[in-house]
Design a protein around this motif. Structure first.
Motif, PDB file in Angstrom:
ATOM      1  N   MET A   1      -0.983 -12.356   3.367  1.00 41.58           N
ATOM      2  CA  MET A   1      -0.009 -12.451   4.455  1.00 41.58           C
ATOM      3  C   MET A   1       1.320 -13.077   4.028  1.00 41.58           C
ATOM      4  O   MET A   1       2.350 -12.782   4.597  1.00 41.58           O
ATOM      5  CB  MET A   1      -0.597 -13.246   5.625  1.00 41.58           C
ATOM      6  CG  MET A   1      -1.768 -12.534   6.296  1.00 41.58           C
ATOM      7  SD  MET A   1      -1.416 -10.817   6.770  1.00 41.58           S
ATOM      8  CE  MET A   1      -0.148 -11.035   7.983  1.00 41.58           C
ATOM      9  N   LYS A   2       1.294 -13.955   3.017  1.00 40.82           N
ATOM     10  CA  LYS A   2       2.545 -14.591   2.588  1.00 40.82           C
ATOM     11  C   LYS A   2       2.509 -14.872   1.092  1.00 40.82           C
ATOM     12  O   LYS A   2       1.438 -15.073   0.510  1.00 40.82           O
ATOM     13  CB  LYS A   2       2.825 -15.853   3.388  1.00 40.82           C
ATOM     14  CG  LYS A   2       1.701 -16.815   3.455  1.00 40.82           C
ATOM     15  CD  LYS A   2       1.973 -17.916   4.465  1.00 40.82           C
ATOM     16  CE  LYS A   2       0.692 -18.724   4.589  1.00 40.82           C
ATOM     17  NZ  LYS A   2       0.641 -19.567   5.697  1.00 40.82           N
TER      18      LYS A   2
ATOM     19  N   ASP B   1      10.932  -6.731   2.909  1.00 39.99           N
ATOM     20  CA  ASP B   1       9.977  -5.972   3.731  1.00 39.99           C
ATOM     21  C   ASP B   1       9.055  -5.114   2.868  1.00 39.99           C
ATOM     22  O   ASP B   1       7.865  -4.983   3.167  1.00 39.99           O
ATOM     23  CB  ASP B   1      10.714  -5.093   4.739  1.00 39.99           C
ATOM     24  CG  ASP B   1      11.394  -5.904   5.834  1.00 39.99           C
ATOM     25  OD1 ASP B   1      10.959  -7.051   6.093  1.00 39.99           O
ATOM     26  OD2 ASP B   1      12.358  -5.393   6.429  1.00 39.99           O
TER      27      ASP B   1
ATOM     28  N   LYS C   1      -4.604 -13.530  -6.359  1.00 37.68           N
ATOM     29  CA  LYS C   1      -4.521 -14.573  -5.317  1.00 37.68           C
ATOM     30  C   LYS C   1      -4.793 -15.940  -5.923  1.00 37.68           C
ATOM     31  O   LYS C   1      -5.475 -16.058  -6.941  1.00 37.68           O
ATOM     32  CB  LYS C   1      -5.509 -14.277  -4.194  1.00 37.68           C
ATOM     33  CG  LYS C   1      -5.229 -12.980  -3.462  1.00 37.68           C
ATOM     34  CD  LYS C   1      -6.275 -12.724  -2.404  1.00 37.68           C
ATOM     35  CE  LYS C   1      -6.061 -11.365  -1.771  1.00 37.68           C
ATOM     36  NZ  LYS C   1      -7.115 -11.066  -0.788  1.00 37.68           N
TER      37      LYS C   1
ATOM     38  N   ALA D   1       6.529  -7.484   1.404  1.00 39.68           N
ATOM     39  CA  ALA D   1       5.585  -7.918   2.447  1.00 39.68           C
ATOM     40  C   ALA D   1       4.564  -6.820   2.751  1.00 39.68           C
ATOM     41  O   ALA D   1       3.374  -7.099   2.910  1.00 39.68           O
ATOM     42  CB  ALA D   1       6.351  -8.313   3.713  1.00 39.68           C
ATOM     43  N   GLU D   2       5.034  -5.585   2.811  1.00 41.10           N
ATOM     44  CA  GLU D   2       4.119  -4.456   3.065  1.00 41.10           C
ATOM     45  C   GLU D   2       3.086  -4.333   1.954  1.00 41.10           C
ATOM     46  O   GLU D   2       1.886  -4.183   2.211  1.00 41.10           O
ATOM     47  CB  GLU D   2       4.929  -3.165   3.181  1.00 41.10           C
ATOM     48  CG  GLU D   2       4.100  -1.928   3.397  1.00 41.10           C
ATOM     49  CD  GLU D   2       4.930  -0.661   3.458  1.00 41.10           C
ATOM     50  OE1 GLU D   2       4.323   0.428   3.316  1.00 41.10           O
ATOM     51  OE2 GLU D   2       6.163  -0.727   3.638  1.00 41.10           O
TER      52      GLU D   2
ATOM     53  N   LEU E   1       2.079  -6.631  -0.108  1.00 37.40           N
ATOM     54  CA  LEU E   1       1.177  -7.780  -0.062  1.00 37.40           C
ATOM     55  C   LEU E   1       0.124  -7.607   1.033  1.00 37.40           C
ATOM     56  O   LEU E   1      -1.062  -7.882   0.810  1.00 37.40           O
ATOM     57  CB  LEU E   1       1.963  -9.075   0.153  1.00 37.40           C
ATOM     58  CG  LEU E   1       2.809  -9.547  -1.029  1.00 37.40           C
ATOM     59  CD1 LEU E   1       3.650 -10.758  -0.633  1.00 37.40           C
ATOM     60  CD2 LEU E   1       1.944  -9.863  -2.236  1.00 37.40           C
ATOM     61  N   ARG E   2       0.546  -7.145   2.205  1.00 38.96           N
ATOM     62  CA  ARG E   2      -0.413  -6.917   3.303  1.00 38.96           C
ATOM     63  C   ARG E   2      -1.480  -5.907   2.898  1.00 38.96           C
ATOM     64  O   ARG E   2      -2.654  -6.060   3.237  1.00 38.96           O
ATOM     65  CB  ARG E   2       0.306  -6.459   4.569  1.00 38.96           C
ATOM     66  CG  ARG E   2       1.051  -7.566   5.284  1.00 38.96           C
ATOM     67  CD  ARG E   2       1.524  -7.131   6.668  1.00 38.96           C
ATOM     68  NE  ARG E   2       2.376  -5.952   6.650  1.00 38.96           N
ATOM     69  CZ  ARG E   2       3.700  -5.970   6.464  1.00 38.96           C
ATOM     70  NH1 ARG E   2       4.323  -7.117   6.279  1.00 38.96           N
ATOM     71  NH2 ARG E   2       4.398  -4.848   6.481  1.00 38.96           N
ATOM     72  N   GLU E   3      -1.059  -4.867   2.159  1.00 44.68           N
ATOM     73  CA  GLU E   3      -2.034  -3.866   1.695  1.00 44.68           C
ATOM     74  C   GLU E   3      -3.073  -4.485   0.764  1.00 44.68           C
ATOM     75  O   GLU E   3      -4.164  -3.953   0.610  1.00 44.68           O
ATOM     76  CB  GLU E   3      -1.316  -2.715   0.998  1.00 44.68           C
ATOM     77  CG  GLU E   3      -0.546  -1.823   1.957  1.00 44.68           C
ATOM     78  CD  GLU E   3       0.268  -0.750   1.255  1.00 44.68           C
ATOM     79  OE1 GLU E   3       0.366  -0.761   0.006  1.00 44.68           O
ATOM     80  OE2 GLU E   3       0.831   0.111   1.949  1.00 44.68           O
ATOM     81  N   LYS E   4      -2.712  -5.623   0.163  1.00 46.49           N
ATOM     82  CA  LYS E   4      -3.642  -6.335  -0.730  1.00 46.49           C
ATOM     83  C   LYS E   4      -4.359  -7.472  -0.007  1.00 46.49           C
ATOM     84  O   LYS E   4      -5.053  -8.275  -0.628  1.00 46.49           O
ATOM     85  CB  LYS E   4      -2.880  -6.908  -1.938  1.00 46.49           C
ATOM     86  CG  LYS E   4      -2.101  -5.903  -2.728  1.00 46.49           C
ATOM     87  CD  LYS E   4      -3.001  -4.957  -3.465  1.00 46.49           C
ATOM     88  CE  LYS E   4      -2.157  -4.013  -4.319  1.00 46.49           C
ATOM     89  NZ  LYS E   4      -2.911  -2.927  -4.849  1.00 46.49           N
ATOM     90  N   GLY E   5      -4.168  -7.568   1.322  1.00 44.43           N
ATOM     91  CA  GLY E   5      -4.835  -8.599   2.103  1.00 44.43           C
ATOM     92  C   GLY E   5      -4.167  -9.959   2.017  1.00 44.43           C
ATOM     93  O   GLY E   5      -4.810 -10.985   2.254  1.00 44.43           O
TER      94      GLY E   5
END
Length: 164
Positions: free
Chosen positions: A143-144, A131, A163, A134-135, A137-141
């Motif tokens: 999703m997976k 988690d 990326k 994942a958090e 990664l989401r902050e960096k735009g």
């Protein structure tokens, strides 16, 4: 001059004998001197702090506060802060020029994702949960993890992501 500094700063007084005015003047002087001292430190001192930088910040705050409250000699405490900043500067310079010293003082970056695959062993060593990753990664735009060429937990504790 000695009587003026004694009147304004209360240099010979015990901490419990310092008045509000003396403490305020000491606070102003220490604040201005800290600005000067920290301007002499490296610019990245607080922007991307590592443990090395955070420890210095805590010690500087503690030592400077003793100058304000009178729990240490005023000029002695300020001299100690200047010595700490100089030592930090010299260690930073050494770390820049020596990988071993850099690793010893600042640590190293850990690769958490390579070519879309999470290195679970590195994730555990970093004390990060799925988690947490994942958090970040989401902050960096992202999703997976499959969208990531490489993700590193940097020495500052920030996740950097390249990326695909």
């Amino acid at each position: 001059m000695e009587s003026v500094s004694e009147t304004i700063l209360g240099l010979s007084k015990q901490p419990h004998d310092l008045g509000t005015g003396e403490l305020c003047v000491r606070a102003i002087i220490v604040y201005l001197i800290m600005i000067l001292f920290l301007r002499m430190a490296k610019k990245r001192f607080l922007s991307r702090a590592t443990i090395f930088d955070i420890i210095l910040g805590i010690i500087i705050g503690s030592t400077a506060s003793r100058a304000i409250t009178g729990n240490a000699p005023f000029f002695g405490a300020l001299a100690a802060v200047l010595v700490l900043i100089a030592m930090h500067w010299l260690l930073s310079l050494s770390a820049r020029d020596s990988d071993w010293i850099g690793w010893l003082i600042k640590g190293k970056a850990d690769v958490l994702i390579r070519d879309g695959t999470v290195d679970n062993a590195e994730l555990r060593r970093a004390h990060m949960s799925d988690d947490d990753l994942a958090e970040d990664l989401r902050e960096k735009g992202v999703m997976k993890p499959s969208e990531v060429k490489e993700a590193r937990l940097e020495r500052s504790g920030v996740l950097s992501v390249v990326k695909r």
